[in-house]
Design a protein around this motif. Structure first.
Motif, PDB file in Angstrom:
ATOM      1  N   ILE A  26       1.758   6.241  -7.464  1.00  0.00           N
ATOM      2  CA  ILE A  26       0.280   6.759  -7.754  1.00  0.00           C
ATOM      3  C   ILE A  26       0.452   8.197  -8.230  1.00  0.00           C
ATOM      4  CG2 ILE A  26      -1.408   7.527  -7.138  1.00  0.00           C
ATOM      5  CD1 ILE A  26      -2.402   4.902  -5.982  1.00  0.00           C
ATOM      6  N   ALA A  27       1.333   8.422  -6.972  1.00  0.00           N
ATOM      7  CA  ALA A  27       2.249  10.113  -7.345  1.00  0.00           C
ATOM      8  C   ALA A  27       2.914  10.293  -8.318  1.00  0.00           C
ATOM      9  CB  ALA A  27       3.303  10.206  -5.480  1.00  0.00           C
ATOM     10  N   MET A  65       0.901  -0.458  -0.140  1.00  0.00           N
ATOM     11  CA  MET A  65      -0.042   0.361  -0.643  1.00  0.00           C
ATOM     12  C   MET A  65       0.839   0.798  -0.315  1.00  0.00           C
ATOM     13  SD  MET A  65      -2.907  -1.228   2.756  1.00  0.00           S
ATOM     14  CE  MET A  65      -3.700   0.746   2.671  1.00  0.00           C
ATOM     15  N   VAL A  66       2.074   1.291   1.219  1.00  0.00           N
ATOM     16  CA  VAL A  66       2.882   2.233   0.758  1.00  0.00           C
ATOM     17  C   VAL A  66       3.155   2.763  -0.542  1.00  0.00           C
ATOM     18  CG1 VAL A  66       4.998   3.687   1.817  1.00  0.00           C
ATOM     19  CG2 VAL A  66       3.410   2.267   3.512  1.00  0.00           C
ATOM     20  N   THR A  69       0.987  10.222 -11.428  1.00  0.00           N
ATOM     21  CA  THR A  69       0.624  11.548 -11.410  1.00  0.00           C
ATOM     22  C   THR A  69       0.920  12.426 -12.171  1.00  0.00           C
ATOM     23  OG1 THR A  69      -1.236  11.082  -9.130  1.00  0.00           O
ATOM     24  CG2 THR A  69      -1.113  13.081 -10.029  1.00  0.00           C
ATOM     25  N   GLY A  71       2.462   1.457  -3.371  1.00  0.00           N
ATOM     26  CA  GLY A  71       1.734   1.974  -4.309  1.00  0.00           C
ATOM     27  C   GLY A  71       1.612   3.174  -4.297  1.00  0.00           C
ATOM     28  N   SER A  72       1.185   3.747  -3.103  1.00  0.00           N
ATOM     29  CA  SER A  72       0.741   5.448  -3.274  1.00  0.00           C
ATOM     30  C   SER A  72       1.965   6.187  -3.640  1.00  0.00           C
ATOM     31  CB  SER A  72       0.148   5.857  -1.801  1.00  0.00           C
ATOM     32  OG  SER A  72       1.760   5.001  -0.692  1.00  0.00           O
TER      33      SER A  72
END
Length: 761
Positions: free
Chosen positions: A477-478, A470-471, A481, A473-474
């Motif tokens: 994602i950043a 999860m960390v 973006t 993946g975040s």
């Protein structure tokens, strides 16, 4: 007997090391380096495409012509050239270190339209039937040619070789597709004429010049022709003529004829101050790495420093031997490879420390020997995966990406020699006698602070892999973006730009002009001397106001600057080159996945590729958020990061396989955590060694290498973290879904035969 075998093996390693070092010294003393456009300059050729009966000169045909020219330049052996479209129908070609510019111009500028014709008979100047042409054959006698039966587009491959029958040289041609049958029909038709008749000949023409018109052999039957899909072009060629003809046929014909507009020499794109600053930064970085190794490993660290010096010398000599062109980013990557070459040595040292800790009080030479045996699989696997990628980049890509594959292949092969042969010989010679009696001098008998810290950690820290993902993946994602919102800032090599040339009244110091243009707001502009005293400025697409600022900056140094040329240029890394690079890179990653699946396990292979993809996306995203230029130098850095990321994951997963073989009943998450902790000292020590080099290049080197060092620094951190935060958790989740990850394949025990003696219990 085993001791005698080991002694012979060590003697063989010593002899091989001496031979390679002697060859290295010879090459370093006798071979001059070939410097690139950024360090020495070269020859600039401006070509203009012309209309032909079959094609009209324009942007599309000029782009296709450029790709053919690129293949010809690559075949000439010119590394790191610059080719770009200028305007609609001009092509700028810059060649570094060309020994004979006239030969290069002659080969590059030929249209190379190859065609195969039936011969209608002897000709004369009055012959002019529809569909026929009269051209002199190779001996000067006129012959009548019919329409072309096939062209060079039907040729699959051409090779030059010695003519074993008639002496001299010939070119062997292999046809592809339907062209082989067209050749059969052409020669079968010619075979219907009697021997000695000119109509029994077949003419091979290059750019409307007959280069060979052989007669079809009497053994060939009428209507049958020459089968097999190949032929030989004989024409009393010299070795150079045969080689150039094969080159032109393989590269393909130009879609349109080209005319050489001008040819001139150009100065280096980087100044002496930038080169000196980068060289000074590289020396400082390597010196800091050497001091770090000495502080951590003592006498073994001194051996590691000697191995690094040998690696640098052998690698550089190998680059000289293959005629590689040296550019500043290439040399920076070479310096980085020296820092990364310590990885294999550190693997051996840390494994020797582990073995000595297990065998407390054991002999130091035995610990070192076991260290080599324990680290062998990790060293081989990590280098083989890199070599697979390098080989595919060389065979499938072109341009600078192909050159990167050559350099990387040399670095990997030399690293294997240094770590498995040369370093082992040095350790064998030094870890005996007084050092064996006082093993603390070696630096391999104490655990070190990192390993003592590791021994106190709980390997269950990966028991909840989804939290780690999860960390990770975040962060991804950043990064994505950033690519979508800010967008990638592609450099001139990918987008094209503008070339402005100024005539000055007197020769000027190009260093001062470069500084003035940078202060005017164009730090990434390429400023170089063009001809004797003209100044050329190449930059990204700019408006008229920016153009005026550049002219003012040049005039401020030169006193007067008259614009004599202002043209838009296309990308030097064209669409075809980018497509080939992406295909080669994709196949390289697939080959690594297959190798890891066979060597380790398919789950560990997928986990490695997942970590690799994360590293690439993070670097691209950070550069997008920062607005940094993604140019050819950035591409080289990204390819290096890919190799480092896979290397780090392979080292950890190699230990996973070993630990799981020893602890079959432990949960896989604990096995992965143990492997990460056990390899952590190697990861930290190797990372610090590379960090010294990158830090020096980033803060002390020339600004042109700042983004290069930044990308590699990000890759170093991302590659290290992704192994723990992504590769490990992905492997754990895959093992929970499909159990068996990293489990050694054990053979079923063979049942022992026993004799039945009839006894009953």
């Amino acid at each position: 007997m085993p001791r005698e075998t080991a002694r012979r093996g060590m003697t063989g390693r010593a002899v091989v090391s001496l031979v390679i070092l002697a060859a290295t010294v010879y090459l370093l003393l006798t071979t001059a380096p070939r410097l690139g456009l950024d360090l020495r300059g070269g020859t600039q050729i401006v070509l203009e495409t012309k209309d032909s009966p079959t094609a009209t000169a324009g942007p599309e045909t000029t782009d296709r012509t450029l790709e053919v020219l690129r293949r010809r330049v690559d075949a000439l052996g010119v590394a790191e050239p610059m080719l770009a479209r200028s305007g609609d129908n001009r092509i700028i070609v810059e060649l570094p270190g060309v020994r004979d510019p006239r030969e290069a111009v002659e080969v590059i500028g030929r249209t190379a339209q190859l065609s195969f014709h039936p011969v209608r008979g002897a000709g004369s100047a009055s012959d002019g039937a529809v569909g026929t042409r009269v051209l002199p054959d190779e001996s000067g006698q006129p012959i009548k040619l019919g329409p072309a039966a096939l062209t060079g587009e039907g040729v699959d491959e051409a090779l030059s070789s010695i003519d074993s029958q008639g002496g001299g040289w010939l070119v062997s041609v292999a046809f592809k597709g339907d062209s082989g049958r067209a050749w059969e029909r052409l020669t079968g038709q010619a075979a219907c004429s009697p021997p000695g008749d000119p109509a029994r000949r077949v003419a091979i023409a290059l750019d409307d010049k007959v280069i060979s018109s052989p007669q079809v052999s009497p053994q060939v039957a009428c209507g049958v022709g020459i089968v097999g899909g190949s032929t030989q072009i004989t024409g009393r060629f010299s070795p150079a003529e045969a080689k150039d003809l094969a080159l032109l046929i393989n590269a393909g014909a130009l879609p349109t004829p080209v005319e050489i507009i001008e040819q001139r020499t150009v100065g280096p794109t980087l100044g002496a101050a930038a080169i000196d600053a980068s060289a000074r930064a590289a020396v400082i970085g390597l010196a800091l790495t050497a001091l770090f190794l000495l502080a951590v490993y003592r006498l073994a660290g001194l051996i590691a420093v000697g191995a690094l010096v040998a690696y640098a010398a052998v690698s550089y000599a190998a680059l000289l031997a293959v005629g590689a062109t040296l550019t500043l980013p290439g040399l920076a990557g070479f310096v980085l490879a020296i820092g990364m070459a310590v990885d294999a040595t550190v693997l051996v040292f840390e494994r020797a420390r582990e073995e000595h800790a297990v065998d407390r009080g054991g002999a130091l030479p035995r610990s070192v020997s076991r260290g080599f045996s324990g680290a062998l699989s990790a060293i081989v696997d990590s280098n083989v995966t890199t070599l697979l990628a390098a080989g595919l980049l060389f065979w499938l890509a072109s341009g600078p990406v192909r050159g990167f594959g050559v350099t990387l292949s040399i670095g990997v092969v030399v690293a294997l020699f240094i770590s498995l042969v040369f370093t082992r010989v040095l350790l064998h010679l030094t870890m005996r006698g007084a050092v064996a009696r006082k093993p603390r001098l070696s630096g391999l008998t104490h655990e070190g602070r990192v390993r003592r810290w590791v021994n106190r950690r709980d390997p269950e820290f990966l028991a909840r892999p989804r939290r780690w993902l999860m960390v990770a993946g975040s962060v991804v994602i950043a990064a994505v973006t950033g690519l979508l919102v800010a967008g990638p800032n592609l450099g001139v090599e990918f987008t094209g730009g503008r070339v402005i040339e100024y005539a000055t009244s007197a020769p000027v110091d190009v260093e001062q002009v470069r500084d003035a243009v940078s202060e005017a707001g164009f730090p990434r502009a390429v400023v170089q001397l063009s001809g004797d005293k003209d100044i050329s400025v190449r930059t990204e697409p700019i408006d008229e106001a920016a153009t005026e600022r550049i002219r003012t900056a040049v005039a401020g140094v030169a006193g007067d600057a008259t614009e004599i040329r202002d043209e838009q240029i296309g990308p030097s890394l064209g669409a075809e080159l980018r497509t080939k690079a992406i295909i080669a890179l994709g196949l390289a990653v697939l080959a690594q996945l297959v190798y890891l699946a066979v060597r380790f396990d398919w789950r560990l292979g997928l986990a490695t590729v997942a970590a690799l993809a994360q590293d690439v996306l993070i670097i691209l995203g950070i550069f997008a958020w920062l607005g940094k230029s993604m140019d050819g130098v950035f591409l080289a850095a990204l390819l290096t990061v890919i190799g480092y990321s896979v290397n780090d994951s392979v080292v950890v997963f190699d230990r996973v396989r070993e630990v799981r073989g020893q602890r079959r009943k432990e949960p896989f998450a604990r096995v992965v955590g143990t492997a990460v902790l056990q390899t952590l000292p190697r990861t930290i020590n190797t990372g610090i060694g590379v960090l010294f080099v990158l830090g020096a290049l980033l803060f002390l080197g020339d600004g042109s290498l700042a983004d290069f060092a930044l990308a590699l620094l990000l890759g170093l951190v991302a590659g290290t973290v992704s192994t723990v935060a992504t590769a490990g958790p992905v492997a754990i989740l895959l093992d929970r879904r499909w159990p068996g990850a990293g489990r050694p394949v054990s053979k079923a025990p063979r049942a022992r035969k026993r004799d039945d003696n009839g006894a009953v219990v």
